[in-house]
Design an enzyme around this catalytic site. Structure first.
Site, PDB file in Angstrom:
ATOM      1  N   ASP A 475      47.388 -27.733 -12.064  1.00  0.00           N
ATOM      2  CA  ASP A 475      48.815 -27.813 -12.400  1.00  0.00           C
ATOM      3  C   ASP A 475      49.660 -28.237 -11.184  1.00  0.00           C
ATOM      4  O   ASP A 475      49.221 -28.139 -10.024  1.00  0.00           O
ATOM      5  CB  ASP A 475      49.277 -26.436 -12.908  1.00  0.00           C
ATOM      6  CG  ASP A 475      50.315 -26.557 -14.015  1.00  0.00           C
ATOM      7  OD1 ASP A 475      51.038 -27.560 -14.039  1.00  0.00           O
ATOM      8  OD2 ASP A 475      50.398 -25.632 -14.844  1.00  0.00           O
ATOM      9  N   ASP A 545      54.589 -29.086 -22.180  1.00  0.00           N
ATOM     10  CA  ASP A 545      54.723 -27.637 -22.312  1.00  0.00           C
ATOM     11  C   ASP A 545      55.377 -27.269 -23.637  1.00  0.00           C
ATOM     12  O   ASP A 545      55.447 -26.099 -23.986  1.00  0.00           O
ATOM     13  CB  ASP A 545      55.570 -27.076 -21.159  1.00  0.00           C
ATOM     14  CG  ASP A 545      54.696 -26.736 -19.962  1.00  0.00           C
ATOM     15  OD1 ASP A 545      53.465 -26.839 -20.083  1.00  0.00           O
ATOM     16  OD2 ASP A 545      55.248 -26.365 -18.907  1.00  0.00           O
TER      17      ASP A 545
HETATM   18  C1  GLA Z   1      52.787 -24.829 -16.430  1.00  0.00           C
HETATM   19  C2  GLA Z   1      51.826 -25.335 -17.473  1.00  0.00           C
HETATM   20  C3  GLA Z   1      51.606 -24.275 -18.516  1.00  0.00           C
HETATM   21  C4  GLA Z   1      51.075 -23.020 -17.858  1.00  0.00           C
HETATM   22  C5  GLA Z   1      52.035 -22.574 -16.774  1.00  0.00           C
HETATM   23  C6  GLA Z   1      51.464 -21.434 -15.985  1.00  0.00           C
HETATM   24  O1  GLA Z   1      54.067 -24.690 -16.928  1.00  0.00           O
HETATM   25  O2  GLA Z   1      52.256 -26.523 -18.024  1.00  0.00           O
HETATM   26  O3  GLA Z   1      50.721 -24.725 -19.516  1.00  0.00           O
HETATM   27  O4  GLA Z   1      49.809 -23.284 -17.333  1.00  0.00           O
HETATM   28  O5  GLA Z   1      52.319 -23.623 -15.875  1.00  0.00           O
HETATM   29  O6  GLA Z   1      52.324 -21.010 -14.994  1.00  0.00           O
END
Ligand code: GLA
Length: 724
Positions: A475, A545
């Site tokens: 990420d 997201d």
């Molecule tokens: C990001 C990702 C999510 C999740 C969060 C965790 O926002 O896109 O899917 O993994 O981080 O903090």
């Protein structure tokens, strides 16, 4: 094939369906002659001579008044008689910034040279590369323009290299990867833009005499704009019309520009963002731009997408994953966020397994003492409170259930409250004395620093070695602000953003090479760095997201314009949806998530019996169609109600999968049908209800859509070709 005709000075790059023509004149300037549908092996030298703009006839070979501005340039310089936006700009020791690069020689190579330090489409059988060598007679700098033609895939890649063979530094202020010119502004600009949780919206804009700029200044390619730009004929739709497009294989700040000049010619370019870029090219050094992928289609957006999907799946993704079906995952994030309890997680894993899920992904919250976003990034060791017996023991239990195991990391970041920050406060991206803005409670590590890169490579290697990890979700949850590096000299600070990206590529390049069996998923708060650069290393990407099925319709549609379904992470989530509160039927959430890499982002251990049954069926259904979705051909279908409904189709061998989602119910509706595409006309297809229809009928009349009084209604058909 790539041809060169001595007499006319024309290069003809002739793909399966596309031709690209460049001409050098007697003064060794390079002109962009043509890019479009395939021409026979000819060298039309009259084209340049016949260019007549504003009653000026460009006798390019003889006249003294040599107005480059009136002519289409292949890679325009700054400081000559072309006063439009250049493709590059250099500053020399003597304070001037005028360049004049002329053709010196060329080579046509079998295959493709690699781009040092940068991801690019992989070498393949049947690709050829044209390298045009250019020289500036005043400055001691050589330029090389690279064009690789992927014959069968019908795609051209371009990049530029600059070599300093003098004694003084040369400063690069701007250096694009590709530039083309179209003779008419009778086209529209098409691009993908949006924001966090709303990525990849398809935008179309008519052109006027203006300069258009699509860019990222965020350090990553961004949620706002994908590094993609296209010019399309006005009537272009899925099946008809010409489209000219560029996609940059780069994960940092980029710019894609379109400039309509006073004579209505259109110049389209793509490259590193010049606003945040500068580079000192030392004597004997070479600078390499990222690669641009050029795709042309004369059969609408569908063919454009097919060309991108085909070349990315077969020549960009890591070969071991290109044709490998992806596991159905359950991800802990929306089920428990930071509230990770081993017992609950094991229950989630057990229930998921019973339903047919294949992999368990432990998302954020498992390391350091991370109970919210305020701490622990950088401390990549397991939280003993959450996993008292250790992570290995937990993974073992997951594996015993028959599930593969995946884990979340965000290695490029650092929390102020972390052991890493206490040990290395100077490893942050920062400008001493200035504010260092938090975002999501975190700062960014300085990947321009070699020591930081090595540290990340070592730490992640240790993690991947110690635990039986099958999948990594990598990420990147914030943009870079107050950019500066504690290890760069003052003169190099302008190089920071590009050095960050090169550092990132070194880290992920080393790790993915060292751990070829791990499936990496690229994520940046969803699709904030969904670009071909990251896809080269990580063969799939979390599209957004936003997990709401209706929101996902446009996000996934835009993403599908360039990126193949096998790369697109799509999960079913809880209702009311956590991002927007909408309640959609489970069937529709399933059908929308089946558009790409399928999975669940919800607590599957807390389902009603009916939901359990439905989810079991959903998973079984996806397993039946997975090969077609991930390895087949994808089509966006036109519906009669464009804004209120979306439909799409996949075809592979004898299986056809068709999905339809209607956003809102309408009263007093007309009978609706959905026309399929690209079937065998005389082929006989069996519908799910056992009835049979011929291919031509399905393409001409289509499938009947059930009339229902219900919002967010969806339908899916799996057809089988029973006779050719
Ligand atoms: C990001 C990702 C999510 C999740 C969060 C965790 O926002 O896109 O899917 O993994 O981080 O903090």
């Amino acid at each position: 094939m790539i041809y060169f005709d001595e007499q006319t000075g024309i290069f003809h790059l002739q793909g399966r369906k596309t031709s690209y023509l460049i001409q050098k004149n007697q003064q060794n300037h390079l002109f962009h002659l043509f890019w479009g549908s395939r021409l026979a092996k000819r060298f039309p030298d009259y084209l340049l001579k016949e260019i007549k703009r504003a009653s000026y006839l460009a006798d390019t070979d003889h006249i003294k008044e040599y107005k480059l501005e009136r002519l289409p340039q292949e890679y325009p310089a700054f400081g000559n008689s072309d006063l439009r936006k250049p493709a590059f700009q250099l500053s020399y020791k003597n304070g001037t910034n005028i360049s004049d690069f002329r053709y010196d020689s060329h080579e046509i190579l079998a295959g493709k040279p690699t781009l040092t330090g940068l991801p690019s489409l992989r070498d393949s059988k049947g690709c050829e590369t044209l390298v045009i060598h250019l020289m500036d007679s005043v400055q001691k700098v050589k330029m090389r323009l690279f064009y690789t033609l992927y014959q069968e895939a019908d795609v051209i890649t371009r990049h530029t290299e600059l070599e300093n063979y003098g004694e003084c530094d040369v400063e690069i202020n701007q250096m694009n990867s590709a530039c083309v010119e179209l003779p008419t502004m009778d086209v529209e600009l098409l691009h993908l833009s949006g924001r966090w949780a709303h990525e990849a919206g398809i935008q179309r804009t008519a052109l006027s005499q203006l300069n258009y700029r699509i860019e990222s200044l965020r350090g990553g390619s961004s949620h706002e704009h994908n590094p993609f730009i296209a010019l399309v004929e006005k009537e272009t739709n899925e099946q008809f019309g010409k489209a000219y497009s560029m996609n940059l294989v780069y994960s940092g700040n980029f710019e894609a520009t379109v400039d309509v000049d006073q004579q209505e010619a259109v110049r389209m370019q793509i490259g590193i963002n010049s606003t945040t870029f500068g580079w000192n090219l030392n004597p004997e050094a070479t600078f390499v731009t990222p690669e641009a992928v050029l795709v042309f289609s004369d059969q609408g957006l569908q063919e454009l997408s097919h060309k991108y999907h085909n070349i990315y799946q077969n020549h960009l993704l890591a070969p071991q994953f290109a044709q490998k079906e992806r596991p159905i995952v359950v991800n802990s994030w929306e089920a428990s966020y930071f509230d990770l309890k081993e017992e609950n997680l094991l229950q989630l894993a057990q229930s998921s397994k019973d339903l047919g899920v294949e992999m368990f992904v432990l998302d954020d919250g498992w390391f350091g003492k991370r109970d919210d976003t305020s701490s622990s990034l950088g401390d990549w060791f397991v939280d003993q409170h959450k996993f008292p017996a250790g992570l290995s023991a937990f993974i073992e239990k997951i594996k015993k259930l028959g599930l593969a195991f995946g884990i979340w990391v965000e290695p490029e970041m650092i929390s102020e409250d972390s052991e890493l920050y206490r040990a290395h406060p100077d490893w942050c991206v920062e400008v001493p004395g200035r504010l260092k803005s938090y975002s999501r409670g975190q700062w960014v590590l300085d990947l321009a620093n070699h020591e930081v890169q090595d540290y990340l490579i070592d730490t992640m290697s240790a993690l991947f070695r110690e635990y039986a990890i099958d999948y990594v979700k990598w990420d990147w949850n914030r943009s870079i602000t107050e950019a500066g590096s504690n290890v760069l000299l003052a003169a190099q600070q302008k190089e920071f953003y590009h050095r960050y990206v090169l550092g990132l590529y070194r880290v992920v390049g080393t790790l993915t090479e060292r751990f070829p069996a791990i499936l990496f998923e690229n994520c940046a708060g969803g699709g904030g760095r969904n670009d071909p650069g990251m896809l080269y290393y990580m063969p799939q990407s979390w599209a957004s997201d936003d997990t709401d099925a209706i929101e996902r319709l446009s996000i996934q549609e835009g993403t599908s314009l360039i990126y193949p379904p096998i790369t697109m992470g799509c999960h079913v989530s809880q209702v009311p949806n956590h991002q927007i509160g909408r309640v959609t039927p489970l069937e529709t959430r399933g059908i929308v998530a089946m558009q790409g890499n399928f999975g669940y982002e919800m607590d599957l251990s807390k389902l009603s019996p009916v939901e359990r049954l439905k989810i079991k069926e959903q998973i079984a259904q996806y397993k039946k169609i997975r090969e077609t979705v991930q390895l087949g051909k994808f089509y966006r279908l036109s519906t009669s109600e464009k804004s209120n409904a979306k439909a799409w189709q996949y075809s592979k061998d004898s299986q056809i999968v068709v999905s339809y989602v209607q956003v809102q119910a309408r009263p007093n509706f007309a009978s609706k049908r959905l026309r399929l595409v690209d079937l065998v006309s005389k082929g006989l297809y069996e519908l799910p209800n056992g009835e049979k229809r011929y291919g031509d009928e399905l393409m001409m009349f289509g499938l009947a859509i059930d009339p229902v009084k219900e919002d967010y209604f969806s339908q899916q058909w799996v057809l089988k070709k029973v006779e050719d």
